[in-house]
Design a protein around this motif. Sequence first.
Motif, PDB file in Angstrom:
ATOM      1  N   VAL A   1       0.830  -1.212   0.000  1.00 16.94           N
ATOM      2  CA  VAL A   1       0.000   0.000   0.000  1.00 16.94           C
ATOM      3  C   VAL A   1       0.860   1.256   0.000  1.00 16.94           C
ATOM      4  O   VAL A   1       0.400   2.333   0.391  1.00 16.94           O
ATOM      5  N   GLN A   2       2.113   1.141  -0.473  1.00 16.00           N
ATOM      6  CA  GLN A   2       2.990   2.306  -0.436  1.00 16.00           C
ATOM      7  C   GLN A   2       2.411   3.488  -1.192  1.00 16.00           C
ATOM      8  O   GLN A   2       2.464   4.629  -0.722  1.00 16.00           O
ATOM      9  N   LYS A   3       1.884   3.229  -2.378  1.00 16.58           N
ATOM     10  CA  LYS A   3       1.341   4.326  -3.179  1.00 16.58           C
ATOM     11  C   LYS A   3       0.186   5.006  -2.453  1.00 16.58           C
ATOM     12  O   LYS A   3       0.147   6.239  -2.331  1.00 16.58           O
ATOM     13  N   GLU A   4      -0.753   4.202  -1.955  1.00 16.23           N
ATOM     14  CA  GLU A   4      -1.913   4.777  -1.266  1.00 16.23           C
ATOM     15  C   GLU A   4      -1.502   5.495   0.014  1.00 16.23           C
ATOM     16  O   GLU A   4      -2.020   6.577   0.327  1.00 16.23           O
ATOM     17  N   ALA A   5      -0.564   4.897   0.768  1.00 18.60           N
ATOM     18  CA  ALA A   5      -0.117   5.520   2.015  1.00 18.60           C
ATOM     19  C   ALA A   5       0.574   6.842   1.748  1.00 18.60           C
ATOM     20  O   ALA A   5       0.455   7.800   2.526  1.00 18.60           O
ATOM     21  N   ALA A   6       1.296   6.914   0.639  1.00 14.94           N
ATOM     22  CA  ALA A   6       1.971   8.166   0.285  1.00 14.94           C
ATOM     23  C   ALA A   6       0.962   9.224  -0.160  1.00 14.94           C
ATOM     24  O   ALA A   6       1.017  10.380   0.284  1.00 14.94           O
ATOM     25  N   LEU A   7       0.047   8.845  -1.032  1.00 20.79           N
ATOM     26  CA  LEU A   7      -0.920   9.820  -1.540  1.00 20.79           C
ATOM     27  C   LEU A   7      -1.889  10.286  -0.461  1.00 20.79           C
ATOM     28  O   LEU A   7      -2.476  11.370  -0.573  1.00 20.79           O
ATOM     29  N   ALA A   8      -2.057   9.487   0.592  1.00 18.94           N
ATOM     30  CA  ALA A   8      -2.954   9.881   1.688  1.00 18.94           C
ATOM     31  C   ALA A   8      -2.293  10.862   2.652  1.00 18.94           C
ATOM     32  O   ALA A   8      -2.988  11.491   3.454  1.00 18.94           O
TER      33      ALA A   8
END
Length: 283
Positions: free
Chosen positions: A182-189
């Motif tokens: 979930v790196q992408k989602e965690a970053a964009l959040a």
Amino acid sequence: MSKVIPLAQAVRDNLNDGDTVAFEGFTHLIPHAAAHEAIRQGKKDLTLIRMTPDIVYDQMIGMGLAKKVIFSYAGNPGVGLLRRMRDAIENGYPREIETVEHSHAAMANAYEAGAAGMPSAFFRGYKGADLPKVNPEIRFVTCPFSGEELAAVPAHRPDVTFIHAQKANKKGDVLIEGIVGVQKEAALAAKRVVVTVEEIVEDFEGLHPNLTILPNWTITAISIVKGGAHPSYTHGYYDRDNAAYLEWDKVSADRELFTQWMRTNVLEATPDIFAERIKGLQA
């Protein structure tokens, strides 16, 4: 690249006492070096978010950085318990912590909702499960279109997210190969994003463009830390250090031994130690 700064500066500039922070990675690319720098700087009263806390959060909790942990599955992967986390929950040592437990599905959906700017996530899940009995943040709503009952959880919106990746290019785009959690989602959040990388390259020529999961405009700071995911692995660079995970089970079981290990391997160490640790693990 103005975004490329030493790790100590990246942590100092972007992680504040009392922040809600995610150190994300799945199986590999777990940002241990960034977490160790947070420990060295004595950050405190953090709310830690992570799908699988594993030993990186065991270390942070054992050093007293955390006041709250939002998680799914807490364990030393393939070995057993998170003994420092358990000591904090059961005995308040070194301090009491609040825990909020979710399923993997709920955590992933909460990150996705945060990345989309939504206040909460809705998904099929938790029906017949016991977690809603102990987690008041799990609620149920009725879909206005289908009438179906759905689970609802608050979105994850970290103040800062730390991830590790294989490469960044000169423009500051970040590339991840192999398993993506979930790196992408965690970053964009998150409001701020700090990425440690194995190397910076001129460009990503010859590599599939979908590997660049985070464009430069989503990144706050980048730090070069070779071996920055150790003892987890970095696909294409070095293997998982299974011996380190086995050792941690013994180290973390004893408060005095834990303190000694942290002093030697974290408090008195520098990020360069990660490059030394991966010698012999190179893929």
